[in-house]
Write a protein that holds these residues in place. Structure first.
Motif, mmCIF file in Angstrom:
data_model
loop_
_atom_site.group_PDB
_atom_site.id
_atom_site.type_symbol
_atom_site.label_atom_id
_atom_site.label_comp_id
_atom_site.label_asym_id
_atom_site.label_seq_id
_atom_site.Cartn_x
_atom_site.Cartn_y
_atom_site.Cartn_z
ATOM 1 N N VAL A 79 0.846 -1.195 0.000
ATOM 2 C CA VAL A 79 0.000 0.000 0.000
ATOM 3 C C VAL A 79 0.880 1.243 0.000
ATOM 4 C CG1 VAL A 79 -2.008 -1.013 1.157
ATOM 5 C CG2 VAL A 79 -0.188 -0.002 2.522
ATOM 6 N N GLU A 80 0.327 2.311 -0.545
ATOM 7 C CA GLU A 80 1.019 3.592 -0.521
ATOM 8 C C GLU A 80 0.717 4.292 0.799
ATOM 9 O OE1 GLU A 80 1.433 7.650 -3.226
ATOM 10 O OE2 GLU A 80 0.091 6.040 -3.869
ATOM 11 N N GLU A 81 1.751 4.912 1.380
ATOM 12 C CA GLU A 81 1.524 5.681 2.604
ATOM 13 C C GLU A 81 0.606 6.853 2.300
ATOM 14 O OE1 GLU A 81 5.170 6.812 4.506
ATOM 15 O OE2 GLU A 81 5.700 4.745 4.949
ATOM 16 N N PRO A 104 5.459 7.791 -1.774
ATOM 17 C CA PRO A 104 5.443 8.043 -3.219
ATOM 18 C C PRO A 104 6.861 8.056 -3.816
ATOM 19 C CG PRO A 104 3.867 9.470 -2.131
ATOM 20 C CD PRO A 104 4.643 8.765 -1.046
ATOM 21 N N LEU A 105 7.820 8.590 -3.085
ATOM 22 C CA LEU A 105 9.201 8.629 -3.559
ATOM 23 C C LEU A 105 9.756 7.219 -3.764
ATOM 24 C CD1 LEU A 105 11.877 11.117 -2.850
ATOM 25 C CD2 LEU A 105 12.470 8.764 -2.311
ATOM 26 N N GLN A 106 9.497 6.310 -2.828
ATOM 27 C CA GLN A 106 9.969 4.930 -2.952
ATOM 28 C C GLN A 106 9.334 4.226 -4.145
ATOM 29 O OE1 GLN A 106 8.799 3.864 1.085
ATOM 30 N NE2 GLN A 106 10.945 3.344 1.563
ATOM 31 N N THR A 163 10.717 3.840 -11.824
ATOM 32 C CA THR A 163 11.421 4.619 -12.845
ATOM 33 C C THR A 163 12.923 4.732 -12.597
ATOM 34 O OG1 THR A 163 11.223 6.771 -11.735
ATOM 35 C CG2 THR A 163 9.361 6.061 -13.133
ATOM 36 N N GLY A 164 13.354 4.437 -11.367
ATOM 37 C CA GLY A 164 14.748 4.645 -11.031
ATOM 38 C C GLY A 164 15.031 6.060 -10.557
ATOM 39 N N TYR A 165 13.989 6.890 -10.485
ATOM 40 C CA TYR A 165 14.133 8.291 -10.079
ATOM 41 C C TYR A 165 12.971 8.647 -9.153
ATOM 42 C CZ TYR A 165 14.458 13.410 -10.541
ATOM 43 O OH TYR A 165 14.558 14.749 -10.295
ATOM 44 N N GLY A 166 13.279 8.976 -7.910
ATOM 45 C CA GLY A 166 12.252 9.222 -6.909
ATOM 46 C C GLY A 166 11.394 10.453 -7.115
ATOM 47 N N ALA A 187 1.888 0.566 -9.929
ATOM 48 C CA ALA A 187 3.224 0.960 -9.475
ATOM 49 C C ALA A 187 3.509 0.411 -8.076
ATOM 50 C CB ALA A 187 3.358 2.486 -9.503
ATOM 51 N N VAL A 188 2.512 0.445 -7.194
ATOM 52 C CA VAL A 188 2.683 -0.138 -5.859
ATOM 53 C C VAL A 188 2.925 -1.641 -5.979
ATOM 54 C CG1 VAL A 188 1.512 -0.656 -3.672
ATOM 55 C CG2 VAL A 188 1.339 1.628 -4.658
ATOM 56 N N ALA A 189 2.228 -2.282 -6.893
ATOM 57 C CA ALA A 189 2.404 -3.722 -7.086
ATOM 58 C C ALA A 189 3.816 -4.042 -7.554
ATOM 59 C CB ALA A 189 1.373 -4.242 -8.089
#
Length: 163
Positions: free
Chosen positions: A64-66, A102-104, A110-113, A144-146
């Motif tokens: 889950v996303e924070e 979201p940054l993680q 993408t390799g970029y936070g 993306a979370v998955a």
């Protein structure tokens, strides 16, 4: 199998991922927005539907996303309530919960936070082999979370092998 949940407005998305790099399966479920029912009833429907999904798929990870919000406190409260129900459903079935900022998530995909939404959508489509643009944004977030959860699952397996 890794699973992710993203909460947005009155919907949630369940995203199962196959083991390894073959992340191809996607299912969408609706939290049944009924006009005229009490918020507590909506939360009960969300809890029951998600509990059924978790019972059916028996995931070994749950991502889950924070919670993040800017200014709309009312929306943040509603999303927070739904998120609490989601976490409770996973915890009651003793599924390990992975929470990401979201940054993680952006970093994992993408390799970029600090990637923007379009970069995340593009890379998510690329990783999963999806040809049509992912809509709405909540679906892209769940995928993306998955992916982030699947990466964590892979990292967990590697750590067990090292020990």
């Amino acid at each position: 199998m890794a699973h992710a949940i993203a909460v947005g407005a009155a919907k949630f998305w369940h995203v199962p991922l196959c083991n390894g790099t073959h992340r191809i399966s996607q299912s969408t479920f609706d939290a049944h927005v009924y006009i005229g029912i009490w918020p507590a009833q909506r939360l009960e429907i969300l809890f029951n539907d998600l509990s059924d999904i978790l019972e059916e798929y028996k995931p070994d990870k749950f991502g889950v996303e924070e919670l993040f919000f800017n200014r709309n406190v009312t929306t943040a409260i509603k999303v927070g309530q739904a998120r609490g129900v989601i976490l409770l459903a996973a915890e009651q079935q003793r599924i390990p919960i992975y929470e990401y900022t979201p940054l993680q998530i952006k970093q994992a995909v993408t390799g970029y936070g600090k990637a923007d939404k379009n970069q995340v959508i593009y890379m998510t489509m690329n990783i999963l082999g999806i040809r049509e643009k992912i809509k709405p944004d909540d679906t892209a977030d769940a995928l993306a979370v998955a992916i982030c959860t699947a990466h964590s699952s892979h990292q967990d397996r590697l750590m067990r092998l090292i020990k």
